[in-house]
Design a protein around this motif. Structure first.
Motif, short mmCIF file in Angstrom:
data_model
loop_
_atom_site.label_atom_id
_atom_site.label_comp_id
_atom_site.label_asym_id
_atom_site.label_seq_id
_atom_site.Cartn_x
_atom_site.Cartn_y
_atom_site.Cartn_z
N PRO A 1 -27.05 114.45 -16.62
CA PRO A 1 -25.45 114.62 -16.63
C PRO A 1 -25.04 115.81 -17.55
O PRO A 1 -25.67 116.21 -18.38
N ALA A 2 -23.94 116.55 -16.91
CA ALA A 2 -23.33 117.64 -17.65
C ALA A 2 -22.10 117.07 -18.72
O ALA A 2 -21.68 115.78 -18.48
N TRP A 3 -22.04 117.53 -19.79
CA TRP A 3 -21.27 117.21 -20.80
C TRP A 3 -19.82 118.12 -20.56
O TRP A 3 -19.80 119.40 -20.47
N ASP A 4 -18.88 117.39 -20.11
CA ASP A 4 -17.45 118.19 -19.87
C ASP A 4 -16.57 117.64 -21.04
O ASP A 4 -15.96 116.73 -21.39
N PRO A 5 -16.47 118.81 -21.96
CA PRO A 5 -15.56 118.54 -23.49
C PRO A 5 -14.01 118.58 -23.13
O PRO A 5 -13.49 117.76 -23.80
N ASP A 6 -13.63 118.79 -21.89
CA ASP A 6 -12.32 118.90 -21.47
C ASP A 6 -11.90 117.41 -21.46
O ASP A 6 -10.54 117.16 -21.73
N PHE A 7 -12.74 116.86 -20.54
CA PHE A 7 -12.46 115.47 -20.11
C PHE A 7 -13.02 114.47 -21.22
O PHE A 7 -12.65 113.25 -20.87
N ASN A 8 -13.75 114.95 -22.14
CA ASN A 8 -14.88 113.93 -22.88
C ASN A 8 -15.58 113.15 -22.09
O ASN A 8 -15.62 111.80 -22.21
N THR A 9 -16.24 113.73 -21.03
CA THR A 9 -16.97 112.80 -20.15
C THR A 9 -18.56 113.05 -20.11
O THR A 9 -18.56 114.56 -20.17
N ALA A 10 -19.35 112.56 -19.68
CA ALA A 10 -20.47 112.77 -19.02
C ALA A 10 -20.56 112.86 -17.39
O ALA A 10 -20.00 111.68 -17.04
N ASP A 11 -20.63 113.75 -16.95
CA ASP A 11 -20.57 113.92 -15.36
C ASP A 11 -21.78 113.94 -14.52
O ASP A 11 -22.74 114.81 -14.71
N PHE A 12 -22.12 113.01 -13.59
CA PHE A 12 -23.19 112.94 -12.96
C PHE A 12 -23.15 113.28 -11.50
O PHE A 12 -22.02 113.01 -10.89
N MET A 13 -23.91 114.15 -11.27
CA MET A 13 -23.72 114.77 -9.68
C MET A 13 -24.48 113.77 -8.92
O MET A 13 -25.61 113.69 -9.00
N MET A 14 -23.73 113.50 -7.89
CA MET A 14 -24.05 112.64 -6.74
C MET A 14 -24.21 113.38 -5.25
O MET A 14 -23.18 114.10 -5.06
N LEU A 15 -25.34 112.97 -4.55
CA LEU A 15 -25.37 113.42 -3.14
C LEU A 15 -25.41 112.53 -2.26
O LEU A 15 -26.31 111.67 -2.42
N LEU A 16 -24.76 112.61 -1.33
CA LEU A 16 -24.80 111.41 -0.11
C LEU A 16 -24.92 112.18 1.17
O LEU A 16 -24.04 112.92 1.59
N SER A 17 -26.15 111.92 1.97
CA SER A 17 -26.20 112.82 3.27
C SER A 17 -26.15 111.64 4.24
O SER A 17 -26.70 110.39 4.13
N ILE A 18 -25.40 111.93 5.17
CA ILE A 18 -24.99 110.93 6.30
C ILE A 18 -26.22 110.30 7.03
O ILE A 18 -26.41 109.10 7.20
N ASP A 19 -27.36 111.18 7.31
CA ASP A 19 -28.42 110.74 7.84
C ASP A 19 -29.34 109.77 6.78
O ASP A 19 -30.38 109.14 7.45
N ARG A 20 -28.97 109.70 5.50
CA ARG A 20 -29.49 108.63 4.72
C ARG A 20 -28.64 107.65 4.23
O ARG A 20 -28.85 106.64 3.19
N MET A 21 -27.42 107.51 4.75
CA MET A 21 -26.44 106.51 4.52
C MET A 21 -27.17 105.26 4.78
O MET A 21 -27.70 104.91 5.69
N SER A 22 -26.77 104.17 3.90
CA SER A 22 -27.08 102.78 4.22
C SER A 22 -26.82 102.39 5.44
O SER A 22 -25.67 102.73 5.73
N PRO A 23 -27.58 101.85 6.28
CA PRO A 23 -27.37 101.31 7.93
C PRO A 23 -25.88 100.59 7.85
O PRO A 23 -25.22 100.69 8.63
N ARG A 24 -25.99 99.76 6.81
CA ARG A 24 -24.71 98.92 6.88
C ARG A 24 -23.51 99.52 6.80
O ARG A 24 -22.72 99.27 7.61
N TYR A 25 -23.50 100.43 5.87
CA TYR A 25 -22.42 101.23 5.62
C TYR A 25 -21.94 102.34 6.89
O TYR A 25 -20.87 102.46 7.19
N ALA A 26 -23.18 102.83 7.13
CA ALA A 26 -23.04 103.80 8.32
C ALA A 26 -22.40 103.12 9.54
O ALA A 26 -21.66 103.63 10.45
N ARG A 27 -22.77 101.94 10.03
CA ARG A 27 -22.15 101.07 11.18
C ARG A 27 -20.86 100.74 10.88
O ARG A 27 -19.80 100.85 11.63
N HIS A 28 -20.55 100.55 9.47
CA HIS A 28 -19.18 99.92 9.09
C HIS A 28 -17.95 101.24 9.11
O HIS A 28 -17.03 101.01 9.70
N PHE A 29 -18.70 102.54 8.69
CA PHE A 29 -17.76 103.62 9.10
C PHE A 29 -17.92 104.24 10.15
O PHE A 29 -17.30 105.50 10.46
N GLY A 30 -18.78 103.65 11.13
CA GLY A 30 -18.77 104.24 12.50
C GLY A 30 -19.75 105.71 12.88
O GLY A 30 -19.48 106.24 13.75
#
Length: 262
Positions: A231-260
């Motif tokens: 995580p990065a430290w963001d002093p302006d917001f006083n937070t630790a920020d975790f970068m997340m990556l979601l690829s459609i071809d690796r989306m959970s099948p349950r949610y891939a179906r739910h979202f069409g």
């Protein structure tokens, strides 16, 4: 000029697609999701962001009651609204790759070195500034936000999504370090990792604090997202920020179906 008109018509189509194809109601209060179409609607999102970030994270955002930056003008703003009261109770902002190209950067590049995912830039949507009013954190508003993002990606033909999930540092960072330890099984492969410009020194912090992953982090993981590194430290917001990556071809099948998507 024709290229500009085409891009404007594409953005209008995305706005209509998100509004028309998203659920109009959810359990509890009647909620609807859409993209902001006016400056006044964007302002509603910015006021909600200010209230949440200043009260819950202790962010110093000034005294005008609005959270805004230079990226706002280039983003689409997703809104969840209580259709009975008219109140905006949730928001997410979305930076399409076409607009990131105009800016010549993602917002996340203010916090991370992202050279390894440069190859994904033209097909990647960046989301950020997520917040939901405390009285609406029962899952319905968050699901509507994700439904809106899914429709945006589907109609725009985008393949990847990146975004930061934030954890407050009011306890000195121990919860954030402990969460990073929990998330190690979900780390991205080396070719998709990013590196914080201002890293949180997790090795100096406790990593055994009991912490329930924030709803946003849990939502990303359920969808099939990975954590792109420390995580990065963001002093302006006083937070630790975790970068997340979601690829459609690796989306959970349950949610891939739910979202069409399948």
């Amino acid at each position: 000029m024709d290229a500009i008109k085409h891009e404007l018509s594409k953005q209008d189509a995305l706005r209509n697609a998100v509004y028309l194809s998203s659920p109009a109601r959810a359990q509890g209060p009647s909620l609807e999701v859409c993209l902001a179409k006016t400056a006044a609607e964007v302002l509603e999102a910015q006021k909600l962001r200010f209230n949440i970030f200043s009260e819950e994270y202790g962010a110093d955002l000034g005294t005008n009651g609005i959270d805004h930056d230079v990226f706002d003008a280039y983003c689409d703003h997703l809104l969840v609204r209580n259709s009975q009261t008219g109140e905006v109770v949730g928001t997410y902002r979305i930076l399409a790759p076409e607009n990131a190209a105009r800016l010549k950067c993602w917002y996340s590049e203010t916090e991370f070195f992202m050279n390894r995912i440069e190859r994904l830039r033209k097909s990647t949507v960046e989301v950020g500034r997520s917040c939901v009013h405390p009285e609406y954190r029962n899952g319905a508003a968050i699901m509507l936000l994700w439904s809106g993002i899914a429709q945006y990606m589907k109609h725009g033909g985008y393949k990847h999504l990146i975004g930061c999930a934030s954890v407050s540092l009011r306890d000195g960072g121990h919860q954030a370090a402990s969460l990073f330890k929990q998330l190690e099984p979900h780390l991205a492969e080396a070719s998709c990792q990013v590196f914080p410009k201002n890293r949180l020194p997790v090795e100096r912090l406790r990593c055994d604090v009991e912490i329930e992953p924030p709803p946003l982090v849990k939502g990303y993981l359920r969808l099939g997202a990975v954590v792109c590194g420390e995580p990065a430290w963001d002093p302006d917001f006083n937070t630790a920020d975790f970068m997340m990556l979601l690829s459609i071809d690796r989306m959970s099948p349950r949610y891939a179906r739910h979202f069409g998507f399948i």
